[in-house]
Design an enzyme around this catalytic site. Structure first.
Site, mmCIF file in Angstrom:
data_model
loop_
_atom_site.group_PDB
_atom_site.id
_atom_site.type_symbol
_atom_site.label_atom_id
_atom_site.label_comp_id
_atom_site.label_asym_id
_atom_site.label_seq_id
_atom_site.Cartn_x
_atom_site.Cartn_y
_atom_site.Cartn_z
ATOM 1 N N GLY A 271 -23.332 5.263 -8.340
ATOM 2 C CA GLY A 271 -22.475 5.040 -9.504
ATOM 3 C C GLY A 271 -23.128 4.088 -10.476
ATOM 4 O O GLY A 271 -22.451 3.285 -11.119
ATOM 5 N N SER B 60 -12.268 -3.583 -4.054
ATOM 6 C CA SER B 60 -11.372 -3.888 -5.177
ATOM 7 C C SER B 60 -10.240 -4.761 -4.666
ATOM 8 O O SER B 60 -9.843 -4.652 -3.499
ATOM 9 C CB SER B 60 -10.789 -2.594 -5.770
ATOM 10 O OG SER B 60 -9.727 -2.873 -6.672
ATOM 11 N N TYR C 84 -6.438 5.216 -3.655
ATOM 12 C CA TYR C 84 -7.486 4.281 -4.073
ATOM 13 C C TYR C 84 -7.441 3.003 -3.236
ATOM 14 O O TYR C 84 -8.462 2.514 -2.756
ATOM 15 C CB TYR C 84 -7.310 3.959 -5.546
ATOM 16 C CG TYR C 84 -8.363 3.047 -6.130
ATOM 17 C CD1 TYR C 84 -9.625 3.529 -6.447
ATOM 18 C CD2 TYR C 84 -8.090 1.704 -6.377
ATOM 19 C CE1 TYR C 84 -10.591 2.697 -6.993
ATOM 20 C CE2 TYR C 84 -9.041 0.865 -6.925
ATOM 21 C CZ TYR C 84 -10.294 1.365 -7.234
ATOM 22 O OH TYR C 84 -11.252 0.520 -7.774
#
Length: 247
Positions: free
Chosen positions: A12, A141, A154
């Site tokens: 990414g 995250s 997520y």
């Protein structure tokens, strides 16, 4: 930091946080293997990185495919003559409340965000073990710690990265390999920039430092964890969130 002669593989790595990490490492002398689904974007990013006087190459890859990850991992090791750092940053979102979330919405996010991390670790771990050194940084995250309505897929993927990171740190410590995670908070993106002022202020009220983070903020933490200054740090999750989550 001096990473001259070192090679980093960043998934990414052609935009957002991943590109910020690639740029910071290149500025510090590291050669960069940029991985993303888009051939055009990885080639463009690699060309930009080479302006720092380092070697950079782009690799188009779907990180959710182990076969593709294994192929890219071996190509990077062969073409760069080795590998020192792995940064697993690739991730997607597909936000829906659970009652509207279809199996494919769940599976795609877990396949990219969590299985993608496994795939690249599995692909390059033999090289790290043979050379008895290596650094792995996985991007999680704060949503994996506190959850968020509409982001259960997520959140689960990012929480999974934390458990995976800690387990790997225990497995690899005796081989001179450190494994850590960075958990960004609200980082400046096109989404935050497009918010109306009321929405921005509501988000900022949750952040003690009263500003959104930047990809550079995250890149600074990753760079430290990859450096010799972090030799005695492994199995940790470093939040980069302006104080939003304190535990």
């Amino acid at each position: 930091m001096d990473f001259a002669g070192k090679t980093a593989l960043i998934t990414g790595g052609s935009r957002g946080i991943g590109k910020g990490i690639a740029q910071e490492l290149a500025r510090n002398g590291a050669n960069i293997a940029v991985v993303s689904r888009s051939r055009e974007s990885v080639d463009k990013t690699a060309a930009e990185l080479e302006k720092n006087g380092v070697k950079a190459r782009g690799y188009a890859c779907d990180v959710s495919s182990f076969e593709e990850a294994e192929r890219v991992g071996q190509e990077v090791i062969e073409q760069f003559g080795g590998l020192d750092f792995l940064v697993n940053n690739a991730g997607i979102t597909n936000d829906k409340l659970i009652l509207r979330m279809k199996p494919n919405d769940w599976n795609e996010v877990l396949a990219t965000n969590l299985s993608g991390v496994y795939n690249f670790v599995k692909a390059v771990a033999p090289q790290f073990i043979r050379q008895r050194r290596g650094r792995i940084v996985n991007i999680s995250s704060i949503i994996g710690q506190i959850g968020n309505a509409g982001q259960s897929n997520y959140a689960a993927s990012k929480a999974g990265i934390v458990g995976f990171t800690k387990s790997l740190a225990r497995e690899f410590a005796s081989r001179g390999i450190t494994v850590n995670a960075v958990a960004p908070g609200y980082i400046t993106t096109g989404m935050t920039e497009s918010l109306n002022e009321n929405a921005r202020q509501a988000m900022l009220q949750m952040i003690p430092l009263k500003r959104f983070g930047t990809s550079q903020d995250v890149a600074n933490v990753v760079t430290f964890l990859l450096s010799d200054r972090a030799d005695y740090i492994t199995g940790q999750v470093i939040n980069c969130d302006g104080g939003m989550v304190m535990c």
